[in-house]
Write an enzyme that holds these catalytic residues in place. Structure first.
Site, PDB file in Angstrom:
ATOM      1  N   CYS A   2       0.797  -1.237  -0.128  1.00 56.87           N
ATOM      2  CA  CYS A   2      -0.137  -0.033   0.044  1.00 56.87           C
ATOM      3  C   CYS A   2       0.847   1.163  -0.205  1.00 56.87           C
ATOM      4  O   CYS A   2       2.121   0.942   0.238  1.00 56.87           O
ATOM      5  CB  CYS A   2      -0.927   0.030   1.060  1.00 56.87           C
ATOM      6  SG  CYS A   2      -1.926  -1.311   1.338  1.00 56.87           S
ATOM      7  N   ARG A  27       1.753   1.405  -5.827  1.00 54.55           N
ATOM      8  CA  ARG A  27       1.940   0.333  -4.829  1.00 54.55           C
ATOM      9  C   ARG A  27       0.597  -0.423  -4.442  1.00 54.55           C
ATOM     10  O   ARG A  27       0.545  -1.285  -3.573  1.00 54.55           O
ATOM     11  CB  ARG A  27       2.601   0.915  -3.631  1.00 54.55           C
ATOM     12  CG  ARG A  27       3.814   1.759  -3.628  1.00 54.55           C
ATOM     13  CD  ARG A  27       4.361   2.442  -2.474  1.00 54.55           C
ATOM     14  NE  ARG A  27       4.152   1.414  -1.444  1.00 54.55           N
ATOM     15  CZ  ARG A  27       5.137   0.532  -1.183  1.00 54.55           C
ATOM     16  NH1 ARG A  27       6.315   0.463  -1.969  1.00 54.55           N
ATOM     17  NH2 ARG A  27       5.396  -0.190  -0.058  1.00 54.55           N
ATOM     18  N   TRP A  75      -3.899  -1.868  -1.278  1.00 59.26           N
ATOM     19  CA  TRP A  75      -3.734  -3.277  -2.132  1.00 59.26           C
ATOM     20  C   TRP A  75      -4.161  -4.249  -1.078  1.00 59.26           C
ATOM     21  O   TRP A  75      -3.646  -4.615  -0.299  1.00 59.26           O
ATOM     22  CB  TRP A  75      -2.324  -3.647  -2.738  1.00 59.26           C
ATOM     23  CG  TRP A  75      -2.502  -4.819  -3.457  1.00 59.26           C
ATOM     24  CD1 TRP A  75      -2.092  -6.040  -3.074  1.00 59.26           C
ATOM     25  CD2 TRP A  75      -3.201  -4.810  -4.875  1.00 59.26           C
ATOM     26  NE1 TRP A  75      -2.345  -6.879  -4.199  1.00 59.26           N
ATOM     27  CE2 TRP A  75      -2.949  -6.288  -5.173  1.00 59.26           C
ATOM     28  CE3 TRP A  75      -3.783  -4.174  -5.760  1.00 59.26           C
ATOM     29  CZ2 TRP A  75      -3.591  -6.695  -6.240  1.00 59.26           C
ATOM     30  CZ3 TRP A  75      -4.075  -4.657  -6.816  1.00 59.26           C
ATOM     31  CH2 TRP A  75      -4.127  -5.844  -7.254  1.00 59.26           C
ATOM     32  N   ASN A 101       0.602   0.167   6.178  1.00 64.55           N
ATOM     33  CA  ASN A 101       1.040  -0.752   4.935  1.00 64.55           C
ATOM     34  C   ASN A 101       1.696  -1.956   5.667  1.00 64.55           C
ATOM     35  O   ASN A 101       2.644  -1.872   6.423  1.00 64.55           O
ATOM     36  CB  ASN A 101       1.982  -0.242   4.112  1.00 64.55           C
ATOM     37  CG  ASN A 101       2.699  -0.943   3.074  1.00 64.55           C
ATOM     38  OD1 ASN A 101       2.107  -1.868   2.726  1.00 64.55           O
ATOM     39  ND2 ASN A 101       3.827  -0.683   2.745  1.00 64.55           N
ATOM     40  N   GLY A 102       1.212  -3.226   5.222  1.00 65.15           N
ATOM     41  CA  GLY A 102       1.913  -4.316   5.735  1.00 65.15           C
ATOM     42  C   GLY A 102       0.768  -5.357   6.311  1.00 65.15           C
ATOM     43  O   GLY A 102      -0.344  -5.147   5.867  1.00 65.15           O
ATOM     44  N   GLU A 481      11.846 -14.450 -19.519  1.00 63.84           N
ATOM     45  CA  GLU A 481      11.241 -12.966 -19.179  1.00 63.84           C
ATOM     46  C   GLU A 481      10.179 -12.289 -20.206  1.00 63.84           C
ATOM     47  O   GLU A 481       9.404 -11.708 -19.721  1.00 63.84           O
ATOM     48  CB  GLU A 481      12.631 -12.048 -18.997  1.00 63.84           C
ATOM     49  CG  GLU A 481      12.286 -10.741 -18.915  1.00 63.84           C
ATOM     50  CD  GLU A 481      11.720 -10.319 -17.527  1.00 63.84           C
ATOM     51  OE1 GLU A 481      11.357 -11.135 -16.598  1.00 63.84           O
ATOM     52  OE2 GLU A 481      11.041  -9.208 -17.411  1.00 63.84           O
ATOM     53  N   LYS A 485       6.504 -11.010 -19.371  1.00 60.18           N
ATOM     54  CA  LYS A 485       6.153  -9.421 -19.629  1.00 60.18           C
ATOM     55  C   LYS A 485       4.662  -9.627 -20.252  1.00 60.18           C
ATOM     56  O   LYS A 485       3.805  -9.018 -20.055  1.00 60.18           O
ATOM     57  CB  LYS A 485       7.192  -8.931 -20.719  1.00 60.18           C
ATOM     58  CG  LYS A 485       8.406  -8.537 -19.876  1.00 60.18           C
ATOM     59  CD  LYS A 485       8.195  -7.175 -19.234  1.00 60.18           C
ATOM     60  CE  LYS A 485       8.326  -7.278 -17.633  1.00 60.18           C
ATOM     61  NZ  LYS A 485       8.787  -8.264 -16.907  1.00 60.18           N
ATOM     62  N   GLU A 488       1.711 -10.691 -18.068  1.00 61.99           N
ATOM     63  CA  GLU A 488       1.412  -9.663 -16.993  1.00 61.99           C
ATOM     64  C   GLU A 488       0.802  -8.597 -17.376  1.00 61.99           C
ATOM     65  O   GLU A 488       0.133  -8.029 -16.591  1.00 61.99           O
ATOM     66  CB  GLU A 488       2.549  -9.716 -16.129  1.00 61.99           C
ATOM     67  CG  GLU A 488       3.752  -8.787 -16.577  1.00 61.99           C
ATOM     68  CD  GLU A 488       4.766  -8.565 -15.715  1.00 61.99           C
ATOM     69  OE1 GLU A 488       4.414  -8.195 -14.504  1.00 61.99           O
ATOM     70  OE2 GLU A 488       5.912  -8.435 -16.034  1.00 61.99           O
ATOM     71  N   HIS A 504       9.573 -33.444 -25.601  1.00 60.10           N
ATOM     72  CA  HIS A 504       9.379 -34.261 -24.717  1.00 60.10           C
ATOM     73  C   HIS A 504       7.874 -34.175 -23.921  1.00 60.10           C
ATOM     74  O   HIS A 504       7.521 -34.340 -22.885  1.00 60.10           O
ATOM     75  CB  HIS A 504      10.482 -34.091 -23.187  1.00 60.10           C
ATOM     76  CG  HIS A 504      11.808 -34.574 -23.818  1.00 60.10           C
ATOM     77  ND1 HIS A 504      12.394 -35.810 -24.008  1.00 60.10           N
ATOM     78  CD2 HIS A 504      12.823 -33.771 -24.283  1.00 60.10           C
ATOM     79  CE1 HIS A 504      13.343 -35.828 -24.469  1.00 60.10           C
ATOM     80  NE2 HIS A 504      13.987 -34.406 -24.426  1.00 60.10           N
ATOM     81  N   LYS A 603       2.877  -3.331  -7.619  1.00 61.86           N
ATOM     82  CA  LYS A 603       4.529  -3.009  -7.955  1.00 61.86           C
ATOM     83  C   LYS A 603       5.511  -3.822  -6.990  1.00 61.86           C
ATOM     84  O   LYS A 603       6.340  -4.456  -7.534  1.00 61.86           O
ATOM     85  CB  LYS A 603       4.914  -1.605  -8.162  1.00 61.86           C
ATOM     86  CG  LYS A 603       6.184  -1.422  -8.556  1.00 61.86           C
ATOM     87  CD  LYS A 603       6.680  -1.922 -10.042  1.00 61.86           C
ATOM     88  CE  LYS A 603       8.110  -1.823 -10.180  1.00 61.86           C
ATOM     89  NZ  LYS A 603       8.527  -2.468 -11.652  1.00 61.86           N
TER      90      LYS A 603
END
Ligand code: AGP
Length: 608
Positions: A2, A27, A75, A101-102, A481, A485, A488, A504, A603
């Site tokens: 957050c 965030r 969030w 936040n947490g 990677e 990308k 997401e 296989h 993020k």
């Protein structure tokens, strides 16, 4: 996950809070709220939805000018996004408001205790226990109150707390969640991250865990949980406000992709002095390198993919055994670590919960911790033995691009540095690699300049349901990677596969028209890769190949070949990933996805 902002001064607090929260929406952005004090009354305005929804709600009210306030963009972790679950949370008499936040890990038992004492809860959140504990412990002194509150909490928290009985001061504290203090002239701030207050001050305190902050408009004092005064060094922020803004680009992600030549240059060039690699204050040197007989690289997501490239390079160049671990696995698998093990922790935010926990696990086992992070003063940076910063500047887009390529840059530098320390490469060989590294920014610019070629591919394939990324060796690691990308930000399903593994099982999925990215930049593996390309082509796949300039063999078999500039194979990954980043970006924008804030993602994943 957050964002928190707090203000006290002589100006209207509301715009400071709203603008600060806007810079923190990356965030978390499923709900937002503010609390200010007017005529000794607490005003709480909060709502499910984006910050713009909160602004709409505020426009309909006439709160008047308050010079103190706290704000929050959320969030959800405990309690679905809703008006009631939005922060700030208050005690029953609405004399105290908190933002957090947490995760309060013992909130259930605290909630039961408080309910048994007659406290009524309005929300499903863990945070609300903080507001009622503050009510229970309040004795007229906000610092005392906050110390008593946090003595009951288990878990992670960054807390801002105000009370209508204290219109001239408020308090804050952090443990395992980021929080900084901004020092203004006649005004002071708290925030989860630097961009939130950069337009007001460049002077900040980087808080350590359980440092209690007391703010008035004329000053800031910090003490420990025993109320012993703590003196902090002021950290002067170099970033300009632009660096945290979009800079004219449509999306932060596009801006950050285009920043890659510069930030890769910044990350590399400042560590090459007179042609030699130089890491300041890095305890691994010619003497201590021989004390390292094993390396773990631990990270999540894109940082993990950068670590995969790091493994390949360190083993090839320095011949030190390397294991790469996903942090959420490493922390629970009882890893074999001792004082001869170097653990390289990679994290853009420096706050990823699993990665931070993995660091602590490794530390418990006497491992030596090297952190490669992008956020100065982040928790991971502060708990490591050594820190090498990526100088990517603030990365706001949820999808990591410039952080990833600067992490690769550090992997290139580190593997060459280790190889030279161990005498595995000569000074000349190291210099040749260094010269190649210094050429990368220009080559990145040339790849970026061909964005329109990728945009065309995006417009051709954005409706696909499944896209495969194939590669061997370093190309396989970049394929991972590229696949992440695409998934997401465009929500297109995708898989990265070791090309040699396809037969296989997974080749059963290849049919007429299946789109396959074939990464074929590694000379030593090219023939093998070519036969894998032929295998999928024979089954009807549409092939988009990525190869180094001068390779003519793919033109007859691939539907499209994207050429990267000639480069030493070991360093090709940093160029190969860019067309994949851009392909994901264009597919997402053409599909109308929210590129910078993709669904279900935030993020910085600061909870497990
Ligand atoms: C990357 O595009 C993702 N947003 C995500 O996988 C990210 O790399 C991961 O969460 C790790 O974050 P960190 O680097 O801040 O630790």
């Amino acid at each position: 996950m957050c964002g928190i902002v707090g203000y006290i001064g002589s100006n209207d607090a509301l715009p400071v809070l709203i603008n600060g929260l806007r810079k923190l929406e990356y965030r978390g952005y499923d709900s937002a709220g503010i609390a200010t004090i007017m005529n000794n009354e607490l005003n709480i305005v909060k709502t499910k939805g984006r910050l713009s929804d909160l602004e709409e709600k505020l426009n309909g009210m006439n709160l008047g000018k308050s010079t103190i306030g706290i704000g929050h963009t959320r969030w959800a972790t405990h309690g679905a996004p809703s008006d009631l679950n939005s922060h700030p949370h208050t005690n029953m008499s609405k004399t105290i408001a908190v933002v957090h936040n947490g995760i309060i890990e013992n909130y259930i038992e605290l909630k039961e205790e408080l309910q048994n004492k007659g406290y009524k809860f309005a929300s499903e959140t863990d945070t609300e226990v903080i507001a009622h504990l503050a009510d229970m412990y309040y004795n007229g002194d906000l610092i005392d109150t906050l110390i008593k509150v946090i003595s009951r909490l288990k878990g992670s928290y960054a807390i801002g707390m105000i009370s209508n009985e204290h219109p001239e001061d408020f308090v804050a504290v952090r443990k395992d969640s980021p929080l900084i203090v901004g020092l203004g002239t006649g005004e002071n701030f708290i925030a989860s991250d630097i961009p939130a207050i950069l337009e007001h001050t460049r002077k900040i305190y980087l808080l350590e865990d359980n440092e209690i902050v007391h703010l008035t408009k004329s000053g800031v004092t910090i003490c420990d949980i025993n109320k012993n005064k703590i003196t902090k060094e002021i950290f002067n922020v170099e970033w300009d406000v632009e660096a945290a803004e979009k800079g004219g680009y449509e999306h932060f992600m596009l801006k950050e992709m285009n920043e890659q030549p510069k930030v890769v240059h910044d990350t590399i060039a400042q560590r090459i002095i007179n042609g030699k690699i130089n890491f300041e204050n890095f305890s691994v040197n010619r003497d201590t390198i021989k004390d390292i007989n094993k390396i773990f690289i631990v990270a999540c997501g894109s940082a993990y993919h950068a670590g995969m490239v790091g493994k390949y390079l360190i083993e090839h160049l320095a011949e030190i055994p390397v294991e790469v671990d996903i942090a959420s696995e490493f922390r629970y698998r009882n890893p074999i670590v001792d004082e001869k093990t170097l653990i390289i922790i990679i994290s853009q935010s420096g706050e990823t919960a699993d990665t931070l926990a993995a660091l602590r696990e490794a530390k418990k086992r006497n491992g030596k911790i090297l952190a490669i992070v992008n956020v100065v003063g982040s928790s991971i940076a502060r708990e490591a033995d050594d820190v090498i910063y990526t100088w990517a500047g603030p990365e706001i887009a949820v999808a990591s691009t410039k952080a990833y390529t600067t992490q690769l840059s550090i992997m290139y530098l580190l593997s060459t540095y280790f190889a030279e320390l161990k005498g595995k490469i000569t000074t000349n060989e190291a210099k040749k690699l260094v010269d190649e590294l210094l050429d990368i920014p220009e080559k990145l610019k040339s790849v970026m300049s061909r964005a329109s070629e990728i945009k065309e591919l995006g417009s051709k394939y954005y409706k696909e349901r499944d896209i495969f990324f194939l590669g061997r060796g370093l190309d396989y690691m970049v394929a991972m990677e590229g696949s992440l990308k695409l998934k997401e930000i465009s929500y297109i399903h995708s898989e990265a596969y070791a090309a040699g593994e396809l037969k296989h099982g997974t080749i059963a999925l290849i049919e007429q028209g299946t789109v396959v990215f074939a990464l074929a930049t590694q000379e030593a593996l090219f023939e093998k890769m070519l036969s894998n390309i032929k295998e999928v082509k024979a089954r009807g796949a549409s092939i988009i190949a990525i190869a180094q300039e001068g390779n003519e063999q793919l033109k007859d078999i691939a539907d499209h070949v994207f050429y990267i500039p000639k480069i030493e194979d070991k360093l090709a990954s940093i160029l190969t990933v860019v067309p994949l980043q851009m392909f994901a970006y264009y597919c997402a924008t053409i599909k109308g996805c929210d590129v910078d804030k993709p669904r279900n993602l935030a993020k910085s994943v600061t909870v497990e």
